[in-house]
Design a protein around this motif. Structure first.
Motif, PDB file in Angstrom:
ATOM      1  N   ASN A  10     -35.252-130.138  73.210  1.00 12.74           N
ATOM      2  CA  ASN A  10     -34.596-128.830  73.140  1.00 12.74           C
ATOM      3  C   ASN A  10     -35.424-127.818  72.363  1.00 12.74           C
ATOM      4  OD1 ASN A  10     -34.127-130.012  70.591  1.00 12.74           O
ATOM      5  ND2 ASN A  10     -32.237-128.832  70.319  1.00 12.74           N
ATOM      6  N   ALA A  11     -36.313-128.302  71.491  1.00 12.06           N
ATOM      7  CA  ALA A  11     -37.195-127.397  70.754  1.00 12.06           C
ATOM      8  C   ALA A  11     -38.268-126.819  71.688  1.00 12.06           C
ATOM      9  CB  ALA A  11     -37.842-128.123  69.581  1.00 12.06           C
ATOM     10  N   PHE A  12     -38.775-127.648  72.596  1.00 15.63           N
ATOM     11  CA  PHE A  12     -39.709-127.129  73.608  1.00 15.63           C
ATOM     12  C   PHE A  12     -39.018-126.092  74.489  1.00 15.63           C
ATOM     13  CE2 PHE A  12     -41.942-131.142  72.663  1.00 15.63           C
ATOM     14  CZ  PHE A  12     -43.237-130.666  72.532  1.00 15.63           C
ATOM     15  N   ASP A  13     -37.758-126.372  74.846  1.00 19.75           N
ATOM     16  CA  ASP A  13     -37.004-125.405  75.648  1.00 19.75           C
ATOM     17  C   ASP A  13     -36.826-124.087  74.889  1.00 19.75           C
ATOM     18  OD1 ASP A  13     -36.768-127.362  77.568  1.00 19.75           O
ATOM     19  OD2 ASP A  13     -34.734-127.954  76.964  1.00 19.75           O
ATOM     20  N   ALA A  14     -36.589-124.204  73.585  1.00 21.92           N
ATOM     21  CA  ALA A  14     -36.331-123.009  72.772  1.00 21.92           C
ATOM     22  C   ALA A  14     -37.565-122.116  72.648  1.00 21.92           C
ATOM     23  CB  ALA A  14     -35.829-123.417  71.382  1.00 21.92           C
ATOM     24  N   ILE A  15     -38.749-122.717  72.562  1.00 24.68           N
ATOM     25  CA  ILE A  15     -39.965-121.912  72.389  1.00 24.68           C
ATOM     26  C   ILE A  15     -40.583-121.484  73.717  1.00 24.68           C
ATOM     27  CG2 ILE A  15     -40.527-122.938  70.151  1.00 24.68           C
ATOM     28  CD1 ILE A  15     -42.681-124.608  71.635  1.00 24.68           C
ATOM     29  N   ARG A  16     -40.046-121.981  74.803  1.00 22.09           N
ATOM     30  CA  ARG A  16     -40.633-121.669  76.110  1.00 22.09           C
ATOM     31  C   ARG A  16     -40.709-120.173  76.400  1.00 22.09           C
ATOM     32  NH1 ARG A  16     -38.826-124.642  81.765  1.00 22.09           N
ATOM     33  NH2 ARG A  16     -40.623-123.988  83.014  1.00 22.09           N
ATOM     34  N   PRO A  17     -39.655-119.381  76.102  1.00 17.02           N
ATOM     35  CA  PRO A  17     -39.773-117.937  76.344  1.00 17.02           C
ATOM     36  C   PRO A  17     -40.872-117.269  75.521  1.00 17.02           C
ATOM     37  CG  PRO A  17     -37.471-118.566  76.094  1.00 17.02           C
ATOM     38  CD  PRO A  17     -38.292-119.743  75.673  1.00 17.02           C
ATOM     39  N   LEU A  18     -41.203-117.873  74.371  1.00 20.33           N
ATOM     40  CA  LEU A  18     -42.255-117.317  73.508  1.00 20.33           C
ATOM     41  C   LEU A  18     -43.646-117.791  73.896  1.00 20.33           C
ATOM     42  CD1 LEU A  18     -40.687-117.753  69.934  1.00 20.33           C
ATOM     43  CD2 LEU A  18     -41.050-115.592  71.134  1.00 20.33           C
ATOM     44  N   LEU A  19     -43.786-119.114  74.070  1.00 23.47           N
ATOM     45  CA  LEU A  19     -45.106-119.717  74.192  1.00 23.47           C
ATOM     46  C   LEU A  19     -45.370-120.356  75.551  1.00 23.47           C
ATOM     47  CD1 LEU A  19     -45.320-121.373  70.640  1.00 23.47           C
ATOM     48  CD2 LEU A  19     -46.219-119.146  71.373  1.00 23.47           C
ATOM     49  N   GLY A  20     -44.381-120.342  76.446  1.00 25.18           N
ATOM     50  CA  GLY A  20     -44.584-120.900  77.770  1.00 25.18           C
ATOM     51  C   GLY A  20     -44.504-122.422  77.777  1.00 25.18           C
ATOM     52  N   ASP A  21     -45.000-123.017  78.865  1.00 22.92           N
ATOM     53  CA  ASP A  21     -45.012-124.469  79.020  1.00 22.92           C
ATOM     54  C   ASP A  21     -46.240-125.017  78.301  1.00 22.92           C
ATOM     55  OD1 ASP A  21     -42.738-124.328  80.550  1.00 22.92           O
ATOM     56  OD2 ASP A  21     -43.803-124.418  82.460  1.00 22.92           O
ATOM     57  N   VAL A  22     -46.050-125.380  77.053  1.00 23.21           N
ATOM     58  CA  VAL A  22     -47.181-125.838  76.247  1.00 23.21           C
ATOM     59  C   VAL A  22     -47.649-127.209  76.709  1.00 23.21           C
ATOM     60  CG1 VAL A  22     -46.447-124.511  74.236  1.00 23.21           C
ATOM     61  CG2 VAL A  22     -45.673-126.876  74.500  1.00 23.21           C
ATOM     62  N   ILE A  23     -48.917-127.490  76.495  1.00 25.65           N
ATOM     63  CA  ILE A  23     -49.472-128.819  76.704  1.00 25.65           C
ATOM     64  C   ILE A  23     -49.497-129.520  75.347  1.00 25.65           C
ATOM     65  CG2 ILE A  23     -51.578-130.112  77.256  1.00 25.65           C
ATOM     66  CD1 ILE A  23     -52.191-128.047  79.384  1.00 25.65           C
ATOM     67  N   GLU A  24     -48.938-130.708  75.281  1.00 26.48           N
ATOM     68  CA  GLU A  24     -48.918-131.466  74.033  1.00 26.48           C
ATOM     69  C   GLU A  24     -50.291-132.106  73.797  1.00 26.48           C
ATOM     70  OE1 GLU A  24     -45.009-133.742  73.398  1.00 26.48           O
ATOM     71  OE2 GLU A  24     -45.008-133.253  75.535  1.00 26.48           O
ATOM     72  N   CYS A  25     -50.812-131.920  72.610  1.00 28.10           N
ATOM     73  CA  CYS A  25     -52.138-132.448  72.264  1.00 28.10           C
ATOM     74  C   CYS A  25     -52.101-133.900  71.830  1.00 28.10           C
ATOM     75  CB  CYS A  25     -52.757-131.599  71.148  1.00 28.10           C
ATOM     76  SG  CYS A  25     -53.012-129.869  71.592  1.00 28.10           S
ATOM     77  N   PHE A  26     -50.932-134.372  71.380  1.00 27.91           N
ATOM     78  CA  PHE A  26     -50.799-135.756  70.917  1.00 27.91           C
ATOM     79  C   PHE A  26     -49.464-136.288  71.426  1.00 27.91           C
ATOM     80  CE2 PHE A  26     -53.537-133.563  67.940  1.00 27.91           C
ATOM     81  CZ  PHE A  26     -54.585-134.455  67.743  1.00 27.91           C
TER      82      PHE A  26
END
Length: 305
Positions: A82-98
Motif C-alpha cells: 500500500n506504500a507503493f500505491d501511495a507514492i505512485r502518483p508522486l514517483l510512478g511505478d518504481v523499480i525496486e533495487c533490492f
C-alpha cells in the motif's frame, strides 16, 4: 533439472500451501498458494508458458532454496504494497533495487540472485544495473557494507550528467551502522527530502510472508527508519516531492498496516511460524555467511569504480 530429479508440487499436506520437493522426498520447500500463483504470473509475464510446468517448478524450487538457505527473514522485509500505491502518483511505478520475486511489488526489479530469478523478472544485481533514467526504490538488506556500497553507487549515477531523469527513494534503518548511512543521505547534494519514522509506529512486509498462508503479512518495525529522496535535477523536475508529500503518502501507508495490530513486544514474543522472534538454531550464522559474500562483492565493485 534441479538436482537431476523432477520437482514435484503437492498441496495435500497443508491447506493454503504448496510443498515443492525433489522426487517427492523430504525436505520440502513451502510456499503459500497465493505466492505460488504470484510466481506463476511472473513466470508467464516474462516468457514462460503454462505448458512448461516442469521449467516453472524447477525455477521456483531453485528460488525458494536460495532464500531458505539464507535463514534470515529479517533481510527480506519489504516496504508494504500500500506504500507503493501511495507514492505512485508522486514517483510512478518504481523499480525496486533490492527485492526478490517473492516480495516484489511490480514485475521488474533487481535482486540478489539474478541468474536464478530472471525467469520471474529480475534485472540482476543492483550493483550491475546501469540505468540511463527512471524512478527507483531502495530498501537494502541492513548490512553496513551493502548499504554503504548502495549509497556510493546511487551518488555516482546521480553525479553523471550524461544520464536522464533519475530518482531514488531510499528506506534504511536509523540505528546502528544505518545512522551513518542515513546522515550521508541527508547531506547528499542530491537530497530533495529526508525524514525519520519512530520504531513500532510503522511496519514492513514480513520477510517470510511467502511461507505460510496463516502467517501475518505485516510486522511492526523493530527499528527507527530513515527515508530519503535523492534525485538529479532532471529527476526533481519530473518527479517533484517534498518531505510533507512523503509523510502523507509513504509514511502514512506504512503506519496504517500495523494500526490496531499487535505491539512490537507482542509480535516478537510469538512463535516463529507466526513471525515472532524465535529462530532455528544456526540461522543467523548461515545468513551472515551468505551476506558476507555479497558485501565482499560490493567492496570489490567500489574499488573498481
Amino acid at each position: 533439472g534441479a538436482g537431476g530429479s523432477a520437482v514435484r508440487a503437492d498441496t495435500a499436506r497443508r491447506i493454503g500451501s504448496v510443498d515443492l520437493s525433489l522426487g517427492g522426498e523430504r525436505p520440502y520447500l513451502c510456499i503459500s498458494t497465493a505466492h505460488y500463483e504470484k510466481m506463476w504470473r511472473l513466470f508467464l509475464r516474462h516468457g514462460g508458458s503454462r505448458d512448461d510446468e516442469v521449467g516453472f517448478h524447477e525455477a521456483l524450487f531453485c528460488c525458494l532454496a536460495r532464500y531458505e538457505a539464507l535463514k534470515g527473514a529479517g533481510f527480506q522485509c519489504a516496504v508494504p504494497g500500500n506504500a507503493f500505491d501511495a507514492i505512485r502518483p508522486l514517483l510512478g511505478d518504481v523499480i525496486e533495487c533490492f527485492a526478490s520475486p517473492l516480495n516484489c511489488r511490480y514485475h521488474r526489479f533487481c535482486s540478489a540472485f539474478g541468474q536464478v530469478e530472471a525467469a520471474f523478472g529480475s534485472l540482476g544485481s543492483f550493483f550491475d544495473f546501469d540505468p540511463y533514467e527512471g524512478t527507483f526504490e531502495a530498501n537494502p538488506p541492513f548490512v553496513p557494507e551493502i548499504m554503504e556500497a548502495m549509497v556510493h553507487r546511487i551518488q555516482k549515477l546521480l553525479d553523471d550528467s550524461s544520464r536522464g531523469a533519475l530518482s531514488f527513494l531510499l528506506v534504511v534503518p536509523d540505528w546502528g551502522a544505518g545512522v551513518t548511512v542515513s546522515r550521508d543521505l541527508e547531506r547528499s547534494k542530491h537530497a530533495r527530502a529526508a525524514l525519520h519514522v519512530p520504531a513500532s509506529s510503522h511496519g514492513f512486509c514480513d520477510g517470510a510472508q511467502h511461507l505460510d498462508a496463516d502467517r501475518d503479512r505485516h510486522r511492526p518495525s523493530s527499528w527507527d527508519t530513515a527515508v530519503a529522496l535523492l534525485q538529479n535535477e532532471a529527476g526533481a523536475r519530473r518527479w517533484p516531492a517534498t518531505e510533507a508529500d512523503l509523510r502523507r503518502t509513504l509514511v502514512k501507508a506504512m503506519c496504517e498496516v500495523v494500526a490496531g495490530g499487535p505491539t512490537l513486544s507482542e509480535w516478537e514474543g510469538r512463535g516463529r511460524w507466526k513471525g515472532g522472534a524465535h529462530k532455528r538454531k544456526g540461522g543467523g550464522q548461515v545468513a551472515a555467511a551468505s551476506f558476507a559474500k555479497q558485501t565482499d562483492d560490493a567492496r570489490k565493485r567500489r574499488r573498481r569504480a
